[in-house]
Design an enzyme around this catalytic site. Structure first.
Site, short mmCIF file in Angstrom:
data_model
loop_
_atom_site.label_atom_id
_atom_site.label_comp_id
_atom_site.label_asym_id
_atom_site.label_seq_id
_atom_site.Cartn_x
_atom_site.Cartn_y
_atom_site.Cartn_z
N GLY A 184 -11.06 -3.95 -38.59
CA GLY A 184 -10.01 -4.97 -38.44
C GLY A 184 -10.24 -5.79 -37.18
N HIS A 185 -10.57 -5.11 -36.06
CA HIS A 185 -10.91 -5.85 -34.84
C HIS A 185 -12.19 -6.67 -35.06
CE1 HIS A 185 -8.68 -2.28 -33.09
NE2 HIS A 185 -8.04 -3.28 -32.55
N GLN A 190 4.20 -1.71 -23.28
CA GLN A 190 4.65 -1.88 -24.66
C GLN A 190 4.89 -0.55 -25.37
OE1 GLN A 190 0.86 -4.07 -25.64
NE2 GLN A 190 1.08 -3.07 -27.61
O1 PAF Z 1 -2.22 -5.63 -30.94
C1 PAF Z 1 -2.57 -5.04 -29.90
O2 PAF Z 1 -3.59 -4.34 -29.86
C2 PAF Z 1 -1.73 -5.18 -28.64
O3 PAF Z 1 -0.38 -5.27 -28.95
C3 PAF Z 1 -2.16 -6.37 -27.77
C4 PAF Z 1 -1.99 -7.70 -28.48
C5 PAF Z 1 -3.62 -6.21 -27.36
C6 PAF Z 1 -1.33 -6.41 -26.50
O4 PAF Z 1 -1.45 -5.25 -25.75
#
Ligand code: PAF
Length: 311
Positions: free
Chosen positions: A36-37, A61
């Site tokens: 996915g990345h 987060q």
């Molecule tokens: O989607 C993610 O992996 C994270 O929420 C992000 C956008 C890198 C922010 O930490």
């Protein structure tokens, strides 16, 4: 490929490239990279001259009882994936570099961050919006790439970029799926073999509703019922909701505008999210909605796994 841990050395290096007029693409990640990345990186490498990938497990987060401490990490494999994909720079700061002593300013998103994951994970999108704003300020990309699997995250970031006039284009790349439909996620590594089998039911439910919509079923309650009927193998269905694809307002009655069918569920100790888009046929859409669809859909991801079926 260069690796930076310090903001100052990254920004110095990027300044040189930017002054030569090169287009900078940015893929923010928390590492433990998968296909996915890779789809995000491929999109950036195809569209930009320089691709910067950040690897930072952002503490702000995560809630107090979430998986910050055990979030999977695989730095060597991440480097290898980035190198093979043609990434120019990796930025992997430690927490003190991003949140130095005395840090006190946060970005507070609005109503788009309140439902769905925002309701289940209080403060999550404040942490995401804050770190993404900081990363945008550090990297100053022309374009940044995010996965559709984190649909609400994409909506929060698009809204934030509009509201704060951030000079960056946001591209959403379609979800990459395992052959049996499971959306790729770093957290899939938490699933034991039995839970991995059960996890299939999320995408099966979503995709069944998407097929029903494609065949003419527009009633939101019936579409939700179709999806729910296939999701009885989860332990806790945190939400299964139909939301307007841009504002994330709840959809009631008929689905006549682009909508996202979004789910979050726990399977054993693992929390998974997924979504599919329900897009009306092009003739039923206004120009504004067509623009949204082309942004959100991008091209279908095919990197070693199946994307959502075309609508
Ligand atoms: O989607 C993610 O992996 C994270 O929420 C992000 C956008 C890198 C922010 O930490």
């Amino acid at each position: 490929m260069l690796t930076f841990r310090m903001i100052k050395s990254l920004t110095q290096c990027l300044r040189g490239y930017r002054s030569s007029g090169l287009r900078v693409g940015f893929v923010p990640t928390m590492g433990f990279l998968h296909a996915g990345h890779r789809a995000l990186i491929d999109e950036s490498v195809a569209r930009c001259d320089i691709t910067v990938v950040s690897i930072f497990v952002n503490p702000t987060q995560f809630g107090p009882n979430e998986d910050l401490d055990r979030y999977p990490r695989a730095l060597e494999a991440d480097h290898e994936l980035c190198r093979k994909a043609g990434v120019s720079m990796i930025f992997m700061p430690d927490a003190g570099e991003i949140y130095p002593p005395g840090f006190q300013t946060h970005v507070e998103p609005g109503p788009v961050a309140e439902p769905l994951c925002g309701a289940v994970r209080p403060g999550h999108f404040r942490g995401v919006a804050t770190v993404v704003t900081k990363l945008f300020a550090i990297v100053q990309p022309d374009v940044a790439f995010f996965g559709q699997k984190d649909f609400q995250q994409c909506a929060v970031i698009r809204q934030m970029v509009r509201d704060l006039n951030l000079p960056v284009e946001i591209v959403t790349v379609p979800t990459v799926r395992e052959p049996d439909g499971l959306a790729l996620s770093s957290r899939n590594s938490y699933l034991d073999p039995a839970d991995r089998v059960r996890a299939r039911c999320l995408s099966q439910g979503l995709l069944a509703a998407q097929v029903a919509y494609g065949e003419g079923e527009q009633d939101s309650q019936r579409l939700l019922a179709i999806a729910r009927s296939l999701m009885n193998e989860v332990d806790q269905l945190q939400y299964l909701e139909l939301r307007d694809a841009r504002t994330l307002e709840a959809v009631q009655g008929l689905v006549e505008q682009p909508a996202a069918l979004c789910v979050a569920a726990t399977i054993g100790p693992t929390r998974l999210i997924d979504n599919v888009l329900l897009i009306p046929p092009p003739t039923a859409l206004s120009d504004r909605e067509l623009e949204l669809v082309s942004h959100v859909m991008g091209r279908q991801a095919t990197a070693g796994a199946q994307g959502s079926p075309p609508l």
